[in-house]
Each structure stands twice: as C-alpha cells, then as structure tokens.
Scaffold this active site. Structure first.
Site, short mmCIF file in Angstrom:
data_model
loop_
_atom_site.label_atom_id
_atom_site.label_comp_id
_atom_site.label_asym_id
_atom_site.label_seq_id
_atom_site.Cartn_x
_atom_site.Cartn_y
_atom_site.Cartn_z
N PRO A 186 0.84 -1.21 0.00
CA PRO A 186 0.00 0.00 0.00
C PRO A 186 0.86 1.25 0.00
O PRO A 186 1.93 1.28 0.65
CB PRO A 186 -0.80 -0.13 1.31
CG PRO A 186 -0.82 -1.59 1.60
CD PRO A 186 0.51 -2.12 1.11
N CYS A 187 0.41 2.28 -0.71
CA CYS A 187 1.28 3.45 -0.93
C CYS A 187 0.94 4.65 -0.05
O CYS A 187 1.62 5.66 -0.13
CB CYS A 187 1.18 3.88 -2.40
SG CYS A 187 -0.45 4.49 -2.88
N GLN A 188 -0.07 4.55 0.83
CA GLN A 188 -0.48 5.74 1.59
C GLN A 188 0.65 6.32 2.42
O GLN A 188 0.79 7.54 2.53
CB GLN A 188 -1.66 5.40 2.52
CG GLN A 188 -2.96 5.11 1.80
CD GLN A 188 -3.12 3.64 1.49
OE1 GLN A 188 -2.14 2.90 1.43
NE2 GLN A 188 -4.35 3.21 1.32
#
Length: 468
Positions: A9-11
C-alpha cells in the site's frame, strides 16, 4: 515459470499524504508559540515515522519468500524513494532512515528479512524448501554490474519517456531469483513525447453541464441547462470590470474572443456517440487505443460545473494557450480567486512551499498531461480541458485515453467509480512494455539451474561476471 506482480500500500509513501500528515498548516491558526509549534510537529513526525503502514511491504516479502517466484515485479509511488521510517524507539535519538533502502535490501534476501516474523499457519504447504535470494533490476537502466547495485533513482520510471501522454512517475522493481539465468534488457525511451492534444483532440467537442445550484446556493431548475443558457453563462462568467484586471492584454483578448464565439450547439455528450476518429499523433499508440469496430466513442459525457467555475476554466484555458503552462493561484486576478483556504495560505510566508498553489489546473495541449490520480473522482479542477470553447473538465473517456486505456475498455459503476478506477491504474500501454521485458526474460531463462544455499553467493557473482 511464473511471475509475481504486486506492491505494498502506498499511503505511507505518497508525497501528498506525507505533506498532509507532517505539515503544520493545521496549527497555524491556533496562536501557539514557536516552541509549542515545534513540539506539535515533532510529535506528529514521530507518529508518522512509526506508522505500521511503512512496513506493510513485509507482507509482500513473505509471499516472495514462501513461494519463491522466479520473477517478481513490485510497483509503488515516487514518494517511496524519499519516505523515511523510525529506526526504533522514537526517543532513542536515532534519525529516521530511508524506507526504500530497507525494502531493496530485504528483497535481495527475503528469508533473512522475515526471520523474526510470525508466518501464517500452513505456510509450509506452499513452500518447497528453497531459500533463494534475488537480483534486483531497473526497467529503465542497464545493470550497473561493474560498480555495484542500482541507485534508488534508477528504479524510477517516467512514463512520458515511453509513449504515455502523461507525466506519471512510478517506482518499479524487477526481481530475478538468483538461480535464474536471465538479465533483463531495459525499456527503450521514445524520442518525442505524446501530448494531450494528440490523444484527446480528435474526440467530439462537448460543453459542460450547469450544476443544480446557482451562485447564491439555491437549487436551479434543470431546464436552465440548455446549450444556449450554458453559452450565456460562460459568456457572462467574466464581466468587463473583471476582464480589465487581467494581464497581459493577450489573455484579455483571448477571453473576449472565446466569449463572443462560443458555440450554442454543443452537447454534454453521451454513453455512446457515433464518431469517426481523425487519428492520434503517435501511430503505435493509435493502434493500441482505437477500435474502428466501435463506430464511435463510449463514456464521453461531461460533468456539471458551477457557473462561478466557468470564469476560472475560461481564464485557465486561455492562459495556457498563450503561455504553454497552467497558471498558479498567484496569476489569477483577485476576482477569480476561489474562496478556499489554499488561497489564503498561498500568501503567507509561514506556510510550507508544498501548499497547493494550483488548485485549478488546465491540461496543456502541447504537453503530456499531469499525473492522473484518484482525486479526479471528487472534482475535475485539476483536469481542465485546454479548449476555451469547451470550458469544462475532462470526461471519463478523455482521462482513460491519457491513461492509455483502449477505447473499447468499458468502465463499470457510476461516474465517480469510473474516475477512481482510472486514477488508480498503471497505464496499460506502459504495462504492455513492461510485460515485454518480463516475457523476454522468461524466454531467456527457459531452463533454471538450481543451486544449493552454499552456492548462492558464488552463483550471484558468476552471473555478474557473465553480464559485464
């Protein structure tokens, strides 16, 4: 032979998300002392650097370690190159370190990296006992075998250099298991960049809709959304007294011309419009995008916009037409500035430079588009059409073309969901080129020689010597 595709996930790595969580804009109106502001910033930074989402990549590592794919491809946002993580206790005085260095180190030996992790029950049923490491390659740079591993920036792919009409920058790693005899060849960059106009300029021109609310916030009768009333609303969006504030004179003249000649016959588009496409500038991309069997264009319907935004869209398009770039908020005449916090903050010296100074952005005709992100599902203010005569944001089909989805690709769901699907995607035309590199590596390694753990270091060195 198989390939694992994925990415954490890139958050936690997103530059925008990091700016929101580390920024101190939310503290500016609290009338705090300088020491209190620094303390709040430090607490926020400690919390951010210890965010467990930084280490969610270990879930990907477990899959690599257990299943031992011959190849893997891992993708993430550009911000992962500069994102940092706490090295331990927030009070131990150790500065945060770059997460990407840790990720690449762990990917070279996933079993070593997860040695202290609790693996999911039943993992032994999927493992064959192999514990190989991996060689990491860039899709855009040849291996630096003589001088060591790639630099972090070598893994950054700038999509506009590979025929994508969009400045989309992503980090993509190609992992090759150390017992696999394959050294990938990098992508070949294109000489010329594909522009917004080349890709969407041949689509049917449209007008925007008028939203259901008027300037005073009252609900408007939908019968007022006719082509003639829309044209009048655009023509009246910038009154003469506001027009006089706009500099230089060429911008004033361009706006006046658009106001006087705007068409009263444009439609808002439809789910399907019969249309013969005049063609796309890049021949290879044209073949990829178009499908003559359609006999038209699908999902090409404009959004509704408030009348007050017509003035800004018109100004943006004419400005870009003249200067070849989208204006920042500081270029707007005061009468056209939106009533938004970012406008107030743009004039404050104590606000970080990361403040959004281009809350409204036109996609310049003669350049690749800016990055298409999922925020487009909320509004179209970052994606204004370059044609002053259309005065609107981009349609689903236009955005899909900029992301290089073929014209025959149909997006399910409502319009908000369609925009979100497009914004979250890897451009298919880029994915096609990446797949060609992977496929060539698969063919190159038709046979796999299995080495014992004791031979692992020797085999890696041998591979490097062979490829010099």
């Amino acid at each position: 032979m198989w390939v694992l595709l994925g990415g954490p996930p890139c958050q936690a790595y997103s530059v925008v998300g990091r700016a929101r969580r580390l920024g101190h804009r939310r503290d500016l109106d609290l009338n705090l002392s300088e020491d209190e502001l620094k303390q709040r910033q430090m607490l926020r930074a400690n919390k951010f650097f210890q965010d467990e989402r930084h280490t969610l990549y270990t879930e990907y590592l477990e899959i690599v370690a257990i299943h031992q794919p011959p190849f893997f491809v891992m993708e993430n946002v550009k911000g992962i190159l500069t994102s940092k993580i706490s090295s331990g206790n927030a009070t131990d005085g150790q500065p945060p370190s770059y997460i990407f260095e840790r990720i690449t180190r762990d990917l070279t030996d996933p079993w070593l990296a997860i040695r202290n992790e609790k693996l999911p029950s039943g993992w032994e049923d999927f493992a064959d006992g192999s514990r190989f490491g991996y060689n990491l390659y860039s899709f855009t740079n040849p291996p630096h075998m003589l001088f060591g591993d790639n630099a972090p920036e070598d893994y950054l792919i700038k999509a506009e250099h590979y025929g994508i009409p969009q400045e989309r920058h992503r980090v993509i790693i190609f992992g090759v298991r150390e017992d696999v005899d394959a050294v990938p060849l990098p992508l070949t960059p294109r000489a010329d960049k594909v522009t917004v106009q080349q890709v969407i300029g041949s689509l049917p021109p449209l007008r925007s809709g008028r939203s259901g609310r008027s300037h005073d916030g009252k609900r408007r009768d939908r019968s007022m959304d006719s082509p003639e009333m829309w044209a009048d609303a655009v023509a009246n969006a910038i009154p003469d007294e506001t027009l006089e504030q706009i500099e230089p004179a060429a911008i004033r003249e361009g706006i006046s011309t658009a106001k006087n000649t705007i068409s009263r016959r444009l439609t808002k588009g439809a789910g399907f419009i019969p249309w013969k496409d005049a063609g796309i500038g890049d021949l290879e991309l044209h073949r990829w995008l178009t499908d003559q069997r359609l006999g038209g264009v699908i999902q090409h319907r404009s959004r509704d916009h408030m009348d007050s935004d017509f003035a800004r869209y018109l100004f943006l398009a004419v400005y870009a037409e003249h200067f070849g770039e989208s204006p920042k908020l500081r270029h707007f005449p005061s009468a056209l500035l939106p009533k938004h916090r970012s406008v107030y903050e743009a004039g404050r010296k104590d606000v970080p430079s990361r403040t959004f100074a281009d809350r409204f952005r036109v996609q310049v005709a003669g350049r690749p588009a800016s990055t298409i992100v999922s925020h487009i599902q909320r509004d179209g203010h970052y994606y204004i059409h370059y044609d002053p005569m259309q005065c609107r944001s981009l349609t689903v089909r236009e955005v899909a073309r900029l992301q290089t989805f073929p014209d025959n690709y149909y997006f399910e769901g409502n319009k908000t969901e369609q925009y979100e699907q497009i914004g979250n995607a890897v451009p298919p035309f880029l994915a096609l080129q990446l797949a060609a590199v992977v496929a060539a590596s698969l063919r190159q390694s038709a046979t796999i020689t299995t080495f014992s753990p004791e031979q692992r270091l020797t085999s890696t060195k041998a591979l490097r010597v062979v490829t010099l």
